[in-house]
Design a protein around this motif. Structure first.
Motif, PDB file in Angstrom:
ATOM      1  N   PRO A 119      32.911  49.664  19.071  1.00 15.54           N
ATOM      2  CA  PRO A 119      34.231  49.778  18.426  1.00 15.54           C
ATOM      3  C   PRO A 119      35.373  50.091  19.383  1.00 15.54           C
ATOM      4  O   PRO A 119      36.537  49.838  19.055  1.00 15.54           O
ATOM      5  N   THR A 120      35.077  50.639  20.549  1.00 17.87           N
ATOM      6  CA  THR A 120      36.143  51.008  21.482  1.00 17.87           C
ATOM      7  C   THR A 120      36.452  49.904  22.487  1.00 17.87           C
ATOM      8  O   THR A 120      37.312  50.080  23.353  1.00 17.87           O
ATOM      9  N   ALA A 121      35.792  48.791  22.406  1.00 17.67           N
ATOM     10  CA  ALA A 121      35.930  47.728  23.409  1.00 17.67           C
ATOM     11  C   ALA A 121      37.283  47.031  23.320  1.00 17.67           C
ATOM     12  O   ALA A 121      38.006  47.120  22.316  1.00 17.67           O
ATOM     13  N   ASN A 122      37.614  46.327  24.392  1.00 19.39           N
ATOM     14  CA  ASN A 122      38.759  45.408  24.401  1.00 19.39           C
ATOM     15  C   ASN A 122      38.221  43.995  24.182  1.00 19.39           C
ATOM     16  O   ASN A 122      37.269  43.582  24.851  1.00 19.39           O
ATOM     17  N   VAL A 123      38.827  43.251  23.269  1.00 14.19           N
ATOM     18  CA  VAL A 123      38.437  41.859  23.033  1.00 14.19           C
ATOM     19  C   VAL A 123      39.667  40.981  23.251  1.00 14.19           C
ATOM     20  O   VAL A 123      40.685  41.140  22.575  1.00 14.19           O
ATOM     21  N   ILE A 124      39.562  40.064  24.197  1.00 15.93           N
ATOM     22  CA  ILE A 124      40.660  39.167  24.544  1.00 15.93           C
ATOM     23  C   ILE A 124      40.199  37.731  24.329  1.00 15.93           C
ATOM     24  O   ILE A 124      39.129  37.335  24.808  1.00 15.93           O
ATOM     25  N   VAL A 125      40.987  36.943  23.606  1.00 17.14           N
ATOM     26  CA  VAL A 125      40.673  35.537  23.357  1.00 17.14           C
ATOM     27  C   VAL A 125      41.594  34.670  24.210  1.00 17.14           C
ATOM     28  O   VAL A 125      42.822  34.818  24.167  1.00 17.14           O
ATOM     29  N   VAL A 126      40.994  33.792  24.997  1.00 19.65           N
ATOM     30  CA  VAL A 126      41.755  32.864  25.824  1.00 19.65           C
ATOM     31  C   VAL A 126      42.106  31.640  24.979  1.00 19.65           C
ATOM     32  O   VAL A 126      41.223  30.960  24.452  1.00 19.65           O
TER      33      VAL A 126
END
Length: 484
Positions: A119-126
């Motif tokens: 839950p604490t992660a960073n999620v980045i979509v290219v």
């Protein structure tokens, strides 16, 4: 380049990319050598951010489908505006070729699974949609530019923080595309040289190498071929049309991409079903695997699939195989069944339907269908059997030879094979068990007749143990004899 924070950027970076991309994680360790090498080997092009066309959308667990905030390379204030956390894992998701010009349906599903897992992660979509919706060969050619964009972005993001810890880069390739890449050199496609660890899922390699949607040849440290890698269960036309009918036109592309995208869903499965991790086994060929001959876990011959993969590097690519269910959770349990067929008369058949029932301490699975490719007198058969039920330690097995509807007359004398023992090896439990006929020396397998029943050889094991104890008592140990 300015510093946003003095915090250590200790992150795993998982780049998940289907069609012609990749997935990678950056894992902290105790030394600085890998990061130092990156810094020293950085060339001028990596610091030139002016030609980046891809966009980097920072997603949230509350709104996984919406582009609420963009991290813009060269604008460090956007890192803070998007609430990027440098002290946790970072997942970078890269979509693939798209028919509709929109993100594929798996993208928000993967984002949600990543947040559920961490839950604490960073999620980045290219976002490279403008290039990804071109004619397939054109989009494939653009992937090099997208790769350069991502490399620059990651390098810039790293430089914005004081990094500590050694960076381990692991790649997890989701069914690499076949057209334009099957015969490409290592510089133009994925290869083991791209990272410290590269594992690959091949899920759609049907057809000739230059026409297959997915790449056929091994291109990583570990190359996994679920269900042989050619075609995936549940992806036939009937099932995909039913999916479109029940979930809407947004899944129209599944008619074409179901098997290809199964690689992504296997990875998602490994995130959300931690207690049901699928296993893959190293094997020289698909045929050998289908004979059940490759279920050993000795010397790293088996591995977990997806997020929990053991990152073991080898000098040569390791081809691994596995079976799956047609829906999530995909895990099945693998068994090698080995049986010798005796007979009073010479019999020979091909493609014979049998049903196998397994009974264990945790449960049972009855009437598992299997087609024996050959059934001959005085021959030994070995084949792979799978079930989605955790039966536990096996106690009893039944074999049933289905009747032939063409010659099932009541006065017909059925052909019969005699079976003395079954030998069964469990891949998941790494156990080998011998089963003997329940009654008498043989159990009888007759076409259209009753099931042949076999039970675990407890008595035989106990007898062998008693024989060893008796020999030890009568003659002493070999060590004692050698010292007298």
């Amino acid at each position: 380049m300015g510093r946003v924070s003095s915090a250590c950027f200790i992150s795993w970076m998982y780049l998940v990319y289907i069609s012609s991309g990749f997935a990678t994680s950056i894992e902290p360790a105790s030394e600085f050598s890998t990061f130092n090498n990156i810094m020293e080997n950085a060339t001028e092009w990596m610091t030139d951010l002016s030609d980046i066309e891809s966009k980097f959308s920072f997603r949230t667990s509350e709104e996984p489908e919406d582009d609420l905030c963009y991290i813009v390379p060269g604008q460090p204030e956007t890192i803070k505006e998007c609430n990027f956390n440098p002290d946790t894992k970072t997942f970078i998701v890269i979509h693939g070729w798209t028919v509709t010009g929109m993100f594929e349906s798996w993208v928000p599903i993967l984002e949600t699974a990543l947040y559920d897992r961490d839950p604490t992660a960073n999620v980045i979509v290219v976002d490279w949609l403008s290039r990804a919706q071109q004619h397939s060969p054109t989009s494939a050619a653009y992937t090099k530019l997208v790769g350069r964009n991502v490399a620059k972005f990651v390098y810039w993001l790293q430089m914005e923080f004081v990094l500590c810890g050694k960076l381990h880069i692991f790649w997890n390739r989701m069914d690499p595309a076949g057209p334009s890449f099957e015969y490409a050199d290592a510089q133009s496609t994925l290869s083991p040289d791209d990272a410290l660890f590269v594992d690959v899922l091949h899920t759609n390699t049907r057809g000739s190498p230059d026409r297959s949607i997915g790449i056929q040849r091994p291109v990583g440290h570990i190359d996994i071929y679920p269900n042989g890698g050619t075609f995936q269960p549940g992806c036939d036309l009937q099932n995909t049309v039913l999916m479109v009918a029940t979930s809407g036109l947004r899944n129209m592309d599944q008619i074409v991409k179901c098997s290809h995208e199964r690689s992504i869903h296997l990875f998602i499965d490994s995130l959300v079903n931690q207690d049901q991790e699928s296993m893959a086994y190293r094997c020289s060929s698909k045929d050998s695997f289908n004979k059940g001959m490759c279920l050993s876990c000795r010397k790293n011959r088996c591995n977990k699939v997806g997020y929990g993969v053991n990152k073991i590097r080898t000098r040569r690519s390791s081809k691994m195989y596995m079976k799956t269910r047609n829906v999530m959770p995909y895990k099945v349990f693998h068994y090698q069944v080995k049986v010798h067929f005796f007979g009073k008369t010479k019999l020979s058949y091909t493609d014979q339907p049998i049903k196998i029932s397994l009974y264990g301490i945790h449960g049972e699975k009855e009437n598992i269908p299997y087609i024996l490719p050959a059934l001959n007198t005085n021959t030994t058969m070995s084949f792979l059997l799978t079930t989605d039920t955790d039966i536990g330690e096996l106690l009893m097995v039944k074999l049933l030879w289905e009747k032939d509807t063409l010659i099932s007359w009541p006065w017909w004398n059925p052909d019969t094979f005699h079976i003395r023992k079954l030998r069964i090896k469990s891949g998941e439990r790494q156990s080998k068990i011998i089963f003997s006929a329940k009654e008498g020396e043989f159990s009888y397998l007759s076409r259209g007749g009753e099931a042949a029943v076999f039970v675990k050889e407890k008595e035989a094991q106990s007898s062998r143990k008693n024989q060893r104890l008796h020999k030890l008592k009568m003659h002493g140990s070999s060590f004692k004899q050698s010292t007298e």
